[in-house]
Design an enzyme around this catalytic site. Sequence first.
Site, PDB file in Angstrom:
ATOM      1  N   THR A 150       4.046  -3.266  -3.113  1.00 13.49           N
ATOM      2  CA  THR A 150       3.496  -3.293  -1.771  1.00 13.49           C
ATOM      3  C   THR A 150       4.317  -3.789  -0.613  1.00 13.49           C
ATOM      4  O   THR A 150       5.310  -4.389  -0.947  1.00 13.49           O
ATOM      5  CB  THR A 150       2.231  -4.126  -1.678  1.00 13.49           C
ATOM      6  OG1 THR A 150       2.804  -5.441  -1.929  1.00 13.49           O
ATOM      7  CG2 THR A 150       0.985  -4.058  -2.589  1.00 13.49           C
ATOM      8  N   ASP A 151       4.305  -3.286   0.442  1.00 12.18           N
ATOM      9  CA  ASP A 151       4.874  -4.052   1.595  1.00 12.18           C
ATOM     10  C   ASP A 151       4.088  -5.177   1.671  1.00 12.18           C
ATOM     11  O   ASP A 151       3.031  -5.439   0.921  1.00 12.18           O
ATOM     12  CB  ASP A 151       4.491  -3.080   3.037  1.00 12.18           C
ATOM     13  CG  ASP A 151       5.555  -3.576   4.011  1.00 12.18           C
ATOM     14  OD1 ASP A 151       6.093  -4.615   3.843  1.00 12.18           O
ATOM     15  OD2 ASP A 151       5.496  -2.772   4.864  1.00 12.18           O
ATOM     16  N   TRP A 152       4.650  -6.063   2.291  1.00 14.32           N
ATOM     17  CA  TRP A 152       4.373  -7.630   1.965  1.00 14.32           C
ATOM     18  C   TRP A 152       2.855  -7.684   2.914  1.00 14.32           C
ATOM     19  O   TRP A 152       2.852  -7.671   4.183  1.00 14.32           O
ATOM     20  CB  TRP A 152       5.324  -8.605   2.962  1.00 14.32           C
ATOM     21  CG  TRP A 152       6.441  -9.191   1.927  1.00 14.32           C
ATOM     22  CD1 TRP A 152       6.933 -10.369   1.977  1.00 14.32           C
ATOM     23  CD2 TRP A 152       6.985  -8.356   0.924  1.00 14.32           C
ATOM     24  NE1 TRP A 152       7.672 -10.594   0.707  1.00 14.32           N
ATOM     25  CE2 TRP A 152       8.052  -9.181   0.202  1.00 14.32           C
ATOM     26  CE3 TRP A 152       7.229  -7.062   0.317  1.00 14.32           C
ATOM     27  CZ2 TRP A 152       8.844  -8.958  -0.649  1.00 14.32           C
ATOM     28  CZ3 TRP A 152       8.220  -6.645  -0.492  1.00 14.32           C
ATOM     29  CH2 TRP A 152       8.709  -7.652  -1.271  1.00 14.32           C
ATOM     30  N   GLY A 153       1.821  -7.983   2.159  1.00 10.92           N
ATOM     31  CA  GLY A 153       0.640  -8.121   2.620  1.00 10.92           C
ATOM     32  C   GLY A 153      -0.167  -6.871   2.589  1.00 10.92           C
ATOM     33  O   GLY A 153      -1.394  -6.867   3.076  1.00 10.92           O
ATOM     34  N   ALA A 154       0.233  -5.685   2.061  1.00  9.11           N
ATOM     35  CA  ALA A 154      -0.472  -4.530   2.074  1.00  9.11           C
ATOM     36  C   ALA A 154      -1.451  -4.345   1.034  1.00  9.11           C
ATOM     37  O   ALA A 154      -2.132  -3.378   0.997  1.00  9.11           O
ATOM     38  CB  ALA A 154       0.638  -3.288   1.844  1.00  9.11           C
TER      39      ALA A 154
END
Length: 861
Positions: A262-266
């Site tokens: 994931t992108d960070w927090g996605a």
Amino acid sequence: MAASPDSNDNNLRSVDAGPDKSESDHAESAVTEQVRPAEIVGSLDTDTKIRLVSGKSFWHLQPLPDFGLTEIMVTDGPHGLRRQETTADHLGMNAARSATCFPTAAALGSTWDIDLIEEVGSALGVEALDQGVSVVLGPGLNLKRHPAGGRCFEYFSEDPHLSGKLAAAMVRGIQSQGVGTSIKHYAANNHESHRLVVDAIIDERTLREMYLRGFEIAVRESQPWTVMCAYNKVNGTYASEHHELLTAILRDEWGFEGLVMTDWGAANDRVAGIKAGLDLEMPGSNGAFTQEILDALDNGALSADELDRCAERVVHLIQRGQQHTRVDSKSDDSHHALTRRAGAAGTVLLRNTGVLPLSAKGRIAVIGAFAESPRYQGAGSSQVTPKRVDNALTAMGDRVGADATVTYAPGYDAATGETTLDLIESAARAATDADVAVVFAGLPGSYESEGFDRPSLDMPAGHVQLIETVAASGTPVVVVLANGGAVHMPWAERVAGILECWLGGQASGSSAVDVLFGDSEPGGRLAESIPHHVAQLPSDRNFPGLPRQVQYREGLYVGYRFHDTAGVPAHFAFGSGLSYTTFDWTKPSVAKPKVSRLRKTASGSTGSSKATETAGSDEGAPIDIEVKVRVTNTGDRAGSDVVQVYIRRSDSVVYRPRQELKAFTKVHLAPGESSDVSIHLDRSAFTTWDTVSHSWVVEAGSYDVAIARSSVDEVHVQSISIDSDDAVATSVGPRGFVADDAEFVTMLGHPIPAVDPDRPFTRNSTLADIEATKMGRIISDRVIREGLKRAEHEFPDPDEATIKMFKSALREGPARGLVLMGGGVIGFDALDRIIEGLNGEWRELGKNLFETAKSAIKKDG
């Protein structure tokens, strides 16, 4: 499926590896006992597997010490490493170790130079090894759908072919050092506003031909170790749980062999993500999803095999990322020199009435605070702590020595772009007393960043006033621009020269001076069109769209595809750029080669000497068309030129832009030198996406092949006939370049989706959403104040862009981000109860706010 030379899994070699293995492979095999990922995962308990598919911390993956696998580190690095020295905070914005700040993708994209970008990638890989980084989170290759996108500086181009080829080169360069990459953000992350909750509504053909094509090229030609999924939804489904994107297309169709993170927090629904093929949640969320995964395993919503597959890919990545030796690169000087060279190669000479290159004699007025305080990179997660920074004012003084007089007037405030009457008058006097005035201008850092989009393409009013005042002095004026995205230039025809330097990295001051005096050529060609005004662009009608939905009603008409089709000329056309020398193109031809052959090339159709197999990337009968032209440098200076090949077809059953870039190559020539350029076009150059068969097809018939210097400067056009048995269904696009409702429904093949409602509140409600209630406003105010307080703690003097990014991330991000990025202060159970309270259960809300506050106080000591 093609793979880069370094993509072999060194950690999966059997003990009796054959003689085809390299010496380095054997050396690594001797260091670590190799165990296959499936064997490792098969021996793990369920809890360990679940921990494995989430990061250990902000930048590290979980270790498996029983198998000799230590934690590996990933870090930001599209144009330079951002390896944080201290424990990362919830947004990962702590101070970072110094590293070479290379030119941003906006500048590198303008080089059109496969070999140079591969060289920059290799240097990035060396620095990653030096800093103990196993995976560089980059490059970014989202399309520049609209030039006001806040993150345009991180992306290469408005064209998917160019983007894909350049990204593949960067990946090959980085991975040549045994360091992984993560191409991002997959997919359709084309603006920053509400990026964590917005739904990108795109018809299938546009999605395939524009927004996935670059990723496809990069995957097929360079096999990156990882792919990073985007925050947003794509046609109703979050990218982090989009089975069609993550498995059906990426793995089954393109043959991707690596890991998806994931992108960070996605991460949204972790169970759905695992089922879709999302292997790794980043950063670690302190077990926030553990119970939901366990429940899904118990009730059959998730199978053990699905979890195992993701865990195996994580193990595979950890194995690849194990670094058994460290390097001490001692490369500061050489990498700075590379940055300086690459900055010049990406500098585009947009206008020159003969004033350039400058003479190092006489009186030179240097005007503009950017000359002394340079703008050389963007803001946000890609912000690098540079090894050093050159400024143009010092570099110019060093260049001219005692042979010229250099006067300086700041003209405006570097941080804000604002000016005063005194600053303007001082600049005007300096220009009047000089033989030439060089004005450094562009966009201050507060104007563009990750996290927010620009409201317009206007430069600061102070910059425009300065340029126009100096231009009225009667002294020849050269404008040197520093900006991450395209800007309006209403003053362009009133100055003698324009250099578009983009954001050229830590050596940008020196590289600009090199180009100004002709020590380096302006090697760039525009990788994006620069419009007269943004309102001309069809994408502008739906940019950035609604907070929860953006409709791509322009279809394929992005950038030059619009300008060339609609007959609305760009101010400066895609692919264009002037030179200090002249070139003659002769003996052009387009034909099928006499002997059909399987060709090899690093950039698809660029003729690079570094080879990976690319033919046959689209299924169907093979096609091989050879394009030839002789390029001769007829001037008295060394220089480079870019041969661009466009394909067009006027008589078609599918709607098409007037033309599309399908191949390019850059040639470097000494004075009088010639080069015979040969470019091969394969089947992929003639395909369109068919929405009936859901496949790439070739429409039989006549095509024009244009050999060109830019999208508007053709040297030779030749018609060829292409045979094909493919069935091609009719496709209708937006007749007015922006689809009306009926046209958009036809393009989508279904009704336009309704926008997600703001109520009732959910985990994906934003702080801005809950501010509709009194209690929500109280919560939002507290969260934003605490977030900004933390930002000020980590940035004692945060710039305006950083503050704006934090505010937008907090107000526009979903409530689940408080769990995923909150360091374990709050879990989903508590969040869900708070949401229930906001939906009307006030007593429960008060109780849970009290319990959450107690937990946070206890956690923070």
